[in-house]
Design a protein around this motif. Structure first.
Motif, PDB file in Angstrom:
ATOM      1  N   HIS A 280      -3.689  -1.340   2.595  1.00 24.33           N
ATOM      2  CA  HIS A 280      -2.479  -0.577   2.887  1.00 24.33           C
ATOM      3  C   HIS A 280      -2.121   0.396   1.907  1.00 24.33           C
ATOM      4  O   HIS A 280      -1.424   1.391   2.199  1.00 24.33           O
ATOM      5  CB  HIS A 280      -1.517  -1.826   2.766  1.00 24.33           C
ATOM      6  CG  HIS A 280      -1.581  -2.522   4.054  1.00 24.33           C
ATOM      7  ND1 HIS A 280      -2.588  -3.688   4.246  1.00 24.33           N
ATOM      8  CD2 HIS A 280      -0.942  -2.575   5.260  1.00 24.33           C
ATOM      9  CE1 HIS A 280      -2.274  -4.306   5.327  1.00 24.33           C
ATOM     10  NE2 HIS A 280      -1.320  -3.606   6.099  1.00 24.33           N
TER      11      HIS A 280
ATOM     12  N   LEU B 130      -3.691   3.488   2.869  1.00 20.84           N
ATOM     13  CA  LEU B 130      -2.797   4.310   3.917  1.00 20.84           C
ATOM     14  C   LEU B 130      -1.683   4.767   3.726  1.00 20.84           C
ATOM     15  O   LEU B 130      -1.423   5.923   4.095  1.00 20.84           O
ATOM     16  CB  LEU B 130      -2.629   3.007   5.001  1.00 20.84           C
ATOM     17  CG  LEU B 130      -1.647   3.597   6.195  1.00 20.84           C
ATOM     18  CD1 LEU B 130      -2.375   4.504   7.059  1.00 20.84           C
ATOM     19  CD2 LEU B 130      -1.393   2.482   6.973  1.00 20.84           C
TER      20      LEU B 130
ATOM     21  N   LEU C 245       0.260   3.041  16.450  1.00 21.40           N
ATOM     22  CA  LEU C 245       0.057   2.334  15.202  1.00 21.40           C
ATOM     23  C   LEU C 245       1.067   2.702  14.349  1.00 21.40           C
ATOM     24  O   LEU C 245       1.649   2.002  13.671  1.00 21.40           O
ATOM     25  CB  LEU C 245      -1.217   2.482  14.796  1.00 21.40           C
ATOM     26  CG  LEU C 245      -2.354   2.040  15.624  1.00 21.40           C
ATOM     27  CD1 LEU C 245      -3.850   2.092  15.013  1.00 21.40           C
ATOM     28  CD2 LEU C 245      -2.063   0.446  15.429  1.00 21.40           C
TER      29      LEU C 245
ATOM     30  N   LYS D 298       4.185   1.082  15.092  1.00 23.97           N
ATOM     31  CA  LYS D 298       4.032  -0.151  14.952  1.00 23.97           C
ATOM     32  C   LYS D 298       4.372  -0.577  13.516  1.00 23.97           C
ATOM     33  O   LYS D 298       5.006  -1.505  12.974  1.00 23.97           O
ATOM     34  CB  LYS D 298       2.435  -0.929  15.219  1.00 23.97           C
ATOM     35  CG  LYS D 298       2.680  -2.425  15.006  1.00 23.97           C
ATOM     36  CD  LYS D 298       1.009  -2.784  15.330  1.00 23.97           C
ATOM     37  CE  LYS D 298       1.077  -4.460  15.120  1.00 23.97           C
ATOM     38  NZ  LYS D 298      -0.332  -4.874  14.893  1.00 23.97           N
ATOM     39  N   LEU D 299       3.778   0.444  12.564  1.00 25.98           N
ATOM     40  CA  LEU D 299       3.714   0.317  11.177  1.00 25.98           C
ATOM     41  C   LEU D 299       5.411   0.287  10.712  1.00 25.98           C
ATOM     42  O   LEU D 299       5.654  -0.189   9.911  1.00 25.98           O
ATOM     43  CB  LEU D 299       3.503   1.655  10.529  1.00 25.98           C
ATOM     44  CG  LEU D 299       3.692   1.975   9.028  1.00 25.98           C
ATOM     45  CD1 LEU D 299       2.883   0.756   8.082  1.00 25.98           C
ATOM     46  CD2 LEU D 299       3.082   3.303   8.576  1.00 25.98           C
ATOM     47  N   ARG D 300       6.102   1.253  11.699  1.00 22.69           N
ATOM     48  CA  ARG D 300       7.662   1.216  11.111  1.00 22.69           C
ATOM     49  C   ARG D 300       8.318   0.062  11.484  1.00 22.69           C
ATOM     50  O   ARG D 300       9.406  -0.128  11.211  1.00 22.69           O
ATOM     51  CB  ARG D 300       8.302   2.520  11.780  1.00 22.69           C
ATOM     52  CG  ARG D 300       7.776   3.827  11.192  1.00 22.69           C
ATOM     53  CD  ARG D 300       8.548   5.128  11.761  1.00 22.69           C
ATOM     54  NE  ARG D 300       8.980   5.000  13.103  1.00 22.69           N
ATOM     55  CZ  ARG D 300       8.027   5.583  14.117  1.00 22.69           C
ATOM     56  NH1 ARG D 300       7.037   6.135  13.607  1.00 22.69           N
ATOM     57  NH2 ARG D 300       8.299   5.114  15.341  1.00 22.69           N
ATOM     58  N   GLY D 301       7.671  -0.591  12.362  1.00 25.83           N
ATOM     59  CA  GLY D 301       8.336  -2.024  12.934  1.00 25.83           C
ATOM     60  C   GLY D 301       9.369  -1.769  13.750  1.00 25.83           C
ATOM     61  O   GLY D 301       9.914  -0.885  14.237  1.00 25.83           O
TER      62      GLY D 301
ATOM     63  N   LEU E 172       5.574  -2.706   4.488  1.00 31.67           N
ATOM     64  CA  LEU E 172       4.542  -1.819   4.972  1.00 31.67           C
ATOM     65  C   LEU E 172       3.532  -2.565   5.474  1.00 31.67           C
ATOM     66  O   LEU E 172       2.462  -2.173   5.557  1.00 31.67           O
ATOM     67  CB  LEU E 172       4.169  -0.818   3.937  1.00 31.67           C
ATOM     68  CG  LEU E 172       5.165  -0.098   3.315  1.00 31.67           C
ATOM     69  CD1 LEU E 172       4.558   0.807   1.982  1.00 31.67           C
ATOM     70  CD2 LEU E 172       5.781   0.877   4.092  1.00 31.67           C
ATOM     71  N   HIS E 173       3.907  -3.824   5.807  1.00 33.70           N
ATOM     72  CA  HIS E 173       2.913  -4.634   6.289  1.00 33.70           C
ATOM     73  C   HIS E 173       2.788  -5.008   7.650  1.00 33.70           C
ATOM     74  O   HIS E 173       2.402  -6.167   8.014  1.00 33.70           O
ATOM     75  CB  HIS E 173       2.691  -5.990   5.366  1.00 33.70           C
ATOM     76  CG  HIS E 173       1.433  -5.643   4.246  1.00 33.70           C
ATOM     77  ND1 HIS E 173       1.808  -4.761   3.161  1.00 33.70           N
ATOM     78  CD2 HIS E 173       0.494  -6.416   3.923  1.00 33.70           C
ATOM     79  CE1 HIS E 173       0.946  -4.808   2.430  1.00 33.70           C
ATOM     80  NE2 HIS E 173      -0.048  -5.577   2.966  1.00 33.70           N
ATOM     81  N   ASN E 174       3.370  -4.215   8.368  1.00 37.22           N
ATOM     82  CA  ASN E 174       3.452  -4.582  10.057  1.00 37.22           C
ATOM     83  C   ASN E 174       2.015  -4.112  10.689  1.00 37.22           C
ATOM     84  O   ASN E 174       1.843  -4.828  11.801  1.00 37.22           O
ATOM     85  CB  ASN E 174       4.484  -3.633  10.526  1.00 37.22           C
ATOM     86  CG  ASN E 174       5.895  -4.003  10.152  1.00 37.22           C
ATOM     87  OD1 ASN E 174       6.298  -5.354  10.179  1.00 37.22           O
ATOM     88  ND2 ASN E 174       6.759  -2.822  10.014  1.00 37.22           N
ATOM     89  N   LEU E 175       1.159  -3.770  10.012  1.00 37.92           N
ATOM     90  CA  LEU E 175      -0.106  -3.425  10.500  1.00 37.92           C
ATOM     91  C   LEU E 175      -0.996  -4.288   9.841  1.00 37.92           C
ATOM     92  O   LEU E 175      -0.944  -4.587   8.648  1.00 37.92           O
ATOM     93  CB  LEU E 175      -0.675  -1.888  10.216  1.00 37.92           C
ATOM     94  CG  LEU E 175       0.005  -0.648  10.606  1.00 37.92           C
ATOM     95  CD1 LEU E 175      -0.746   0.609  10.536  1.00 37.92           C
ATOM     96  CD2 LEU E 175       0.133  -1.063  12.222  1.00 37.92           C
TER      97      LEU E 175
END
Lengths: 149, 149
Positions: free
Chosen positions: A16, A19, A143, A146-149, B129-132
């Motif tokens: 993470h 990333l 993705l 998805k990351l931003r929720g 930042l852990h939605n992935l």
DNA sequence: GTACATTATTTGTATATACAAGTATATGGG
DNA sequence: CCCATATACTTGTATATACAAATAATGTAC
């Protein structure tokens, strides 16, 4: 080139964090591609974003709040951005007669032509951004959502 | 939330343009998460980046050029960044005796403690930042590497 | 060893950004 | 209608950024 090599970092504590660094680095790289492109055309990225928003709503005017909400960069100061675009003759501003707090912004004929000129040059810019296949572009985009929720 | 909904745009001309908008938007979102986190700790993102680079090379000093090359944000003005960090007492600067053009920058004890304080707070930040999943984080990172070519 | 290019950092300046406070208009409750 | 609150935009200010030019030390060809 791997992010590790770009910033000369042997490894990251976890994926993470890798990333996170990669997103920030890639954004900087992107700006290095975008800024000169728009500068050559006499615009900034944000100014172009505003013009494109206005074209999308034509022939209706768009108020500042709506411009703000549609901008990719939410921290832009719309007042001062519009000031610049008026100076350049690409937009007009008028007080809205039904709600005098609001400002109606409209694209001018020269503004529209500038947008068309940008469009004509886009292929040159996008040539640098086609290292991903269409499937990969869709995948990354989803993705990021998805990351931003 | 899909990028289309975030910036109220019905659809994009193609998937690469969607990705471009998404990268820029996501970076802004990221900065909104990162800036207050570092601000609360009395640092900027770039100042923290410099401190982390110095810690990575300890006990060796690092010169401006190397700092520049290892920074995530390549456009930072290292001279003025270091000025700020000296003001805060987190680093020292000395002229390199073997090549007097170069400046040796070193982390101080307070600088190291500040970094440790940041580390202690990181879990709070990374929770956002852990939605992935780990696999997804790796995937996106690799695709960003590929995007840059 | 002198001139010229190269490398490493600094400075100047115009523009942009973040953030908070200010102004003007509209809305809704009493 | 009056007042408090909310909304929409503006302005001020401190800091940051982009970019070009300046300085200063070193390396190199002759």
């Amino acid at each position: 080139m791997r992010i590790e090599d770009e910033i000369h970092q042997k490894n990251f504590k976890d994926d993470h964090r890798r990333l996170l660094a990669n997103l920030l680095f890639t954004n900087n790289w992107l700006n290095q591609q975008l800024m000169p492109f728009f500068k050559d055309l006499g615009l900034t990225l944000q100014q172009h974003n505003v013009l494109a928003i206005l074209r999308g709503q034509q022939p209706d005017p768009v108020c500042f709040g709506d411009i703000q909400n549609r901008m990719v960069d939410r921290n832009s100061n719309v007042t001062r951005l519009i000031d610049k675009l008026i100076e350049k003759g690409y937009v007009t501003r008028d007080i809205c007669q039904t709600n005098r707090r609001m400002i109606e912004v409209r694209l001018t004929e020269p503004g529209l032509r500038k947008l068309q000129q940008v469009d004509e040059n886009f292929p040159k810019l996008f040539a640098k951004l086609h290292n991903l296949t269409q499937e990969e572009a869709i995948l990354v985009s989803n993705l990021l959502d998805k990351l931003r929720g």
